[in-house]
Every structure is written in structure tokens, then in C-alpha cells.
Design an enzyme around this catalytic site. Structure first.
Site, PDB file in Angstrom:
ATOM      1  N   GLY A   1      38.328   7.240  19.049  1.00  0.00           N
ATOM      2  CA  GLY A   1      39.778   7.143  19.179  1.00  0.00           C
ATOM      3  C   GLY A   1      40.469   8.483  19.293  1.00  0.00           C
TER       4      GLY A   1
ATOM      5  N   TYR B   1      51.657   6.079  10.572  1.00  0.00           N
ATOM      6  CA  TYR B   1      50.321   5.680  10.086  1.00  0.00           C
ATOM      7  C   TYR B   1      49.774   6.616   9.016  1.00  0.00           C
ATOM      8  CZ  TYR B   1      49.276   8.913  13.898  1.00  0.00           C
ATOM      9  OH  TYR B   1      49.266   9.992  14.754  1.00  0.00           O
TER      10      TYR B   1
ATOM     11  N   ASP C   1      51.193   7.438  18.003  1.00  0.00           N
ATOM     12  CA  ASP C   1      51.517   8.498  18.964  1.00  0.00           C
ATOM     13  C   ASP C   1      52.293   7.999  20.178  1.00  0.00           C
ATOM     14  OD1 ASP C   1      49.998   9.744  17.109  1.00  0.00           O
ATOM     15  OD2 ASP C   1      48.498  10.539  18.480  1.00  0.00           O
TER      16      ASP C   1
HETATM   17  C1  GDL Z   1      46.028  11.086  15.610  1.00  0.00           C
HETATM   18  C2  GDL Z   1      45.602  10.025  16.550  1.00  0.00           C
HETATM   19  C3  GDL Z   1      44.123  10.136  16.904  1.00  0.00           C
HETATM   20  C4  GDL Z   1      43.675  11.595  16.978  1.00  0.00           C
HETATM   21  C5  GDL Z   1      43.889  12.187  15.612  1.00  0.00           C
HETATM   22  C6  GDL Z   1      43.440  13.636  15.461  1.00  0.00           C
HETATM   23  C7  GDL Z   1      45.550   8.316  14.763  1.00  0.00           C
HETATM   24  C8  GDL Z   1      45.914   6.935  14.351  1.00  0.00           C
HETATM   25  N1  GDL Z   1      45.909   8.689  16.008  1.00  0.00           N
HETATM   26  O1  GDL Z   1      47.121  11.075  15.154  1.00  0.00           O
HETATM   27  O2  GDL Z   1      43.940   9.500  18.132  1.00  0.00           O
HETATM   28  O3  GDL Z   1      42.331  11.688  17.326  1.00  0.00           O
HETATM   29  O4  GDL Z   1      45.267  12.150  15.308  1.00  0.00           O
HETATM   30  O5  GDL Z   1      44.083  14.480  16.344  1.00  0.00           O
HETATM   31  O6  GDL Z   1      44.998   9.047  14.000  1.00  0.00           O
END
Ligand code: GDL
Length: 469
Positions: A16, A171, A124
Site C-alpha cells: 500500500g 487515519y 490521502d
Molecule cells: C500513508 C499512506 C501510505 C503510505 C504511508 C507511508 C496510509 C493509510 N496511507 O499515509 O500509503 O505508504 O503513509 O508514506 O498509511
């Protein structure tokens, strides 16, 4: 009730992060690692796969669908839960029924390939809504909940056991405090999101050094369900110079009972994730106490065979020191800290009083530098390529340090300025990013302050090079 020892507890890996998604071959290797470690969930959400966010309305081509089908089958063969995620939040119109149908069409494609578990992510994204949506739903949280509830019901009709995961717009604790998504966002989710749906949470921060039981419990009260941890501890997409191969830590084993699962979103470079995944697997099933350093050493021992070279074998203790230099976001490992402190103590002293200490420190530096250099011999080329740029940088710094110590160790040079012949302005620590980094400086109290003003050009003096034959 789901506990961490049952299959209901989601334990595994999120793809992710931002940046190039993993290859299929890497994903298959991941599934093997996970199955061997007893992890049960792979979460498919590569941020920079166009179909994931930017063109979330477009269906996959037959070739793409076939490739996804292979992934789903590979998970099934290993008894892993494949969770398919979409991120429509950049431009979805919540009050337009056709949007829901578009999401259903995307999920239908996955159902046809054998996928059963789904997720909608709203992280995001812009913190605002179309006026028509605002009028209809009143809040961001309500608008998202109705879409997620509708999709959840739709998938459950087709797949009664399906898990459904939701990532809210705020989040982490810091975002909630800043009221991202609007006032009362999380409380609205708690009330309006169907109770079977899991809600992601990254802890007090996006990258949380610690996640406590009290933090999870507080959230459970608001969300009316245990949070599902999306753990960015090992993510490195936000800093291209680093990677993290330290152990899973900063979370007590008791946290397992306070959350509905632990999923890590690790380094973008797949080969660098061995320790992150291995130690998570150990953490999930550890009996009650967790010694992260011990787990780290054990995982390093298992990782060492991946470092087979075309020459003599590399040594575990050297790998551990290298790993300690790239440990975790908020801390280096013990051996790296010890080396750093030793160098600091030396530099703080008058070179006239260095005695044998400089030679000892230089030997340690030389050993680490040599280890970095020997990585060029790795047989596992993807591992070397993943390490190369970062470790190159480490080598450069070690090299400069060594040259400096050598220069100052010489009795005639103790008061002289050191002009290196190798680390030259422009090619060394050069470029716009490096210059910007020197402009605003993080202070020890967490504030950021401007550096003492340097006139343009003054920071990078030109030196004449005389070529004498
Ligand atoms: C984030 C992003 C994720 C990313 C991480 C680190 C979440 C829910 N979303 O905010 O895609 O990889 O930071 O940069 O964590």
C-alpha cells in the site's frame, strides 16, 4: 470474538505504499514467506498502480485480470486471505448512483477471478466534497459510510464470508486531532458504518514509533469496534535514502487483543522486507513477552543466506551492523549507535589527544565500508540493486570520515583545515534537495528553524584544480 490466534485476526502485509508496485514474482515470494511464518492476509493496494486510484473507474484488461487471477489463486493455494482494495476518494461523487455501479463493476471483476475480500480506502485525499455531496450527506464521514455500507452489503450477498475493510480519511491520532475530514468524523463512522466492517488506523502518527493498548482502546470506544492496524513502521516511500530492516517493535504483545489485526505496509523495495515480515510473524504468535532485539538477530540469521556472494561468505555480525544503520524510522540499532557515539566522542576531542582511539575507530569504519563494498558481489542481484544507492551513500560518508580522521591523526595537521580531494562540491551532497535541506534545520525540541544565513554560492566554494605533469 476474534483473537490473534484465530484466523479472524488479520495478520500480514499491505502492498500500500507509493512508488513502483511489486512484481508478480516478488508477490509470489512474499506469499511463501507469509505462509511459512503463519501470516494470513495479503492486502492489495499499490498506490501508484493507475487502476488503484487515478483511474479507479476503468476495468482491467483481459491480460491484467488474468495476472490478478494468478495472484488470487496463489493466495488461495497457500491459505492466505487476498484482500482487494480500491481508492476512489480523489474524485468520487458520493451522491451519484452511477459511481456505486462503477465500484461494483470493479469488484465484480475481482469476484469473477475468485477474490472474496474487499476494501475501500479514503486516505490521502482532498479534505473537501462536491457541494451537491455535502448537501446530500452533510459530512464527509456520512458520505463515505453510505458508499462503503452499500458495497459491503453488495459483496456479502455474493460472498457471505467476505471481510470488508475501510480506511478513513483521518487515519491516525494526529489527523483526528486536527479534525481532518471534519468535526466528529470518527464518531460518525462509529455510528454509521456497519459493525462488521473493519476500520484501519496507523496509530498516533502516520509512522508510529509506539502503539499502546490504551491508544487502541480509546479508539475502540469512538469507532465502536477494535481498530485494524495499518502499520507503516517499515514503510520507506517517504524517504528515498533510507530503508528499514529493524524488527517489529514498539507495540506490546497485549496490543493483539485490542485490535482486529496487524498489517504492515513495508519498504517499497520488496527484497528489503525479510526482517520486517519475519519479525511480524514471530510477534503475532509470541507467547506473551517480546524481545525485539532477539527477534532481529534471529531474523538476520535467516536472512544471511540471501547474501551469498561470488566471493568469500559475508559475516552475520557485519550484516547486523549494516542492518543497525537502517534499523527503524526513529532509531538506529545498538551497534550503529555505539559506532556513532564513538565517532562523536572522538571528534569532540582535540586530535592531539586522540591516541590509539582514532586508529581503532578507523578500523571499525573500514570494516563496515568493506562490507558495503562487498555487497556488489551479491548473487541475489535484485537484493543488491535495492541496497545499492543507499549503501553507496553510506560508503561515501564512511570514506570521508576515514579520510578526515587519517588527516587529523597526522601530527602536522591537527590545527590545519581539511580539504578533501574526493568529496567535492557539486558531486558530493549536491543538488537542490540537499541545499534545501540545509536551509531549514530540525531542532532537538522538534521545532524547525532557519539555518544561519549563507549567501548564495557561499556554501559551495570553488577550488582551483592544478594539473601538474
Ligand atoms: C500513508 C499512506 C501510505 C503510505 C504511508 C507511508 C496510509 C493509510 N496511507 O499515509 O500509503 O505508504 O503513509 O508514506 O498509511
Amino acid at each position: 470474538m476474534a483473537t490473534y490466534t484465530t484466523d479472524n485476526f488479520l495478520a500480514g502485509v499491505i502492498e500500500g505504499f507509493y512508488g513502483p508496485p511489486w512484481t508478480h514474482a516478488e508477490r509470489f515470494e512474499l506469499f511463501d514467506w507469509m505462509a511459512r511464518g503463519g501470516l494470513n492476509t495479503y492486502f492489495y493496494a499499490p498506490k501508484d498502480d493507475l487502476n488503484q486510484r487515478a483511474i479507479w473507474r476503468e476495468l482491467y484488461s483481459a491480460t491484467e485480470a488474468e495476472a490478478l487471477g494468478q495472484l488470487i489463486r496463489a493466495c488461495q493455494e497457500r491459505n492466505l486471505r487476498f484482500v482487494y482494495a480500491l481508492s476512489p476518494g480523489l474524485d468520487i461523487r458520493y451522491s451519484n448512483a452511477a459511481e456505486l455501479e462503477r465500484l461494483q463493476r470493479r469488484f465484480a471483476q475481482i469476484l469473477a477471478l475468485g477474490g472474496q475480500n474487499f476494501s475501500l480506502l479514503f486516505d490521502d485525499i482532498p479534505d473537501r466534497m462536491d457541494p451537491a455531496d455535502r448537501q446530500r450527506w452533510g459530512s464527509f464521514a456520512s458520505a463515505q459510510c453510505q458508499v462503503v455500507n452499500a458495497l459491503f452489503r453488495w459483496t456479502r450477498e455474493r460472498c457471505p464470508g467476505a471481510r470488508f475493510l475501510f480506511c478513513p480519511t483521518p487515519y491516525c491520532g494526529r489527523m483526528a486531532e486536527a479534525q481532518l475530514g471534519g468535526e466528529g468524523y470518527l464518531a460518525t463512522v462509529g455510528r454509521e458504518l456497519l459493525p462488521e466492517i473493519d476500520v484501519f488506523w496507523t496509530g498516533p502518527e502516520i509512522i508510529s514509533r509506539e502503539i499502546t493498548v490504551a491508544h487502541a482502546a480509546e479508539l475502540q470506544t469512538v469507532l465502536r469496534r477494535k481498530p485494524l492496524i495499518w502499520d507503516n513502521l517499515h514503510a520507506n516511500d517517504y524517504d528515498g535514502r533510507r530503508f528499514f530492516c529493524g524488527p517489529y517493535c514498539g507495540r506490546p504483545p497485549e496490543l493483539r487483543n485490542a485490535v482486529s489485526g496487524l498489517l504492515i505496509n513495508p519498504n517499497t523495495e520488496f527484497p528489503l522486507n525479510f526482517v520486517a515480515i519475519r519479525t511480524l510473524a514471530e510477534f503475532v504468535r509470541c507467547p506473551g513477552t517480546w524481545n525485539s532485539r532477539q527477534a532481529y538477530r534471529a531474523a538476520m540469521c535467516e536472512w544471511l543466506p540471501y547474501f551469498a556472494t561470488s566471493g568469500p561468505p559475508l559475516e552475520l555480525e557485519d550484516l547486523i551492523l549494516l542492518g543497525d544503520c537502517y534499523y527503524l524510522p526513529h532509531e538506529e540499532g545498538a551497534e550503529a549507535v555505539a559506532l556513532f557515539e564513538r565517532v562523536c566522542a572522538l571528534l569532540a576531542r582535540n586530535p592531539a589527544n586522540w591516541g590509539n582511539e582514532a586508529a581503532t575507530v578507523r578500523r571499525q569504519i573500514a570494516r563496515l565500508r568493506e562490507f558495503c563494498f562487498r555487497l556488489t558481489e551479491l548473487r541475489h542481484r535484485p537484493l543488491f540493486y535495492a541496497l545499492n544507492r543507499r549503501v553507496w551513500e553510506l560508503r561515501e560518508e564512511l570514506d570521508l570520515l576515514d579520510r578526515y580522521l587519517a588527516f587529523k591523526s597526522s601530527p602536522g595537521n591537527q590545527k590545519a583545515a581539511y580539504h578533501p580531494d574526493s568529496h567535492l562540491p557539486g558531486t558530493y551532497r549536491g543538488g537542490m534537495v540537499a541545499r534545501l535541506q540545509r536551509l531549514l534545520v530540525p531542532q532537538t525540541d522538534g521545532t524547525i528553524a532557519p539555518a544561519p544565513v549563507t549567501l548564495p554560492g557561499a556554501a559551495e566554494p570553488r577550488r582551483q584544480t592544478h594539473i601538474t605533469q
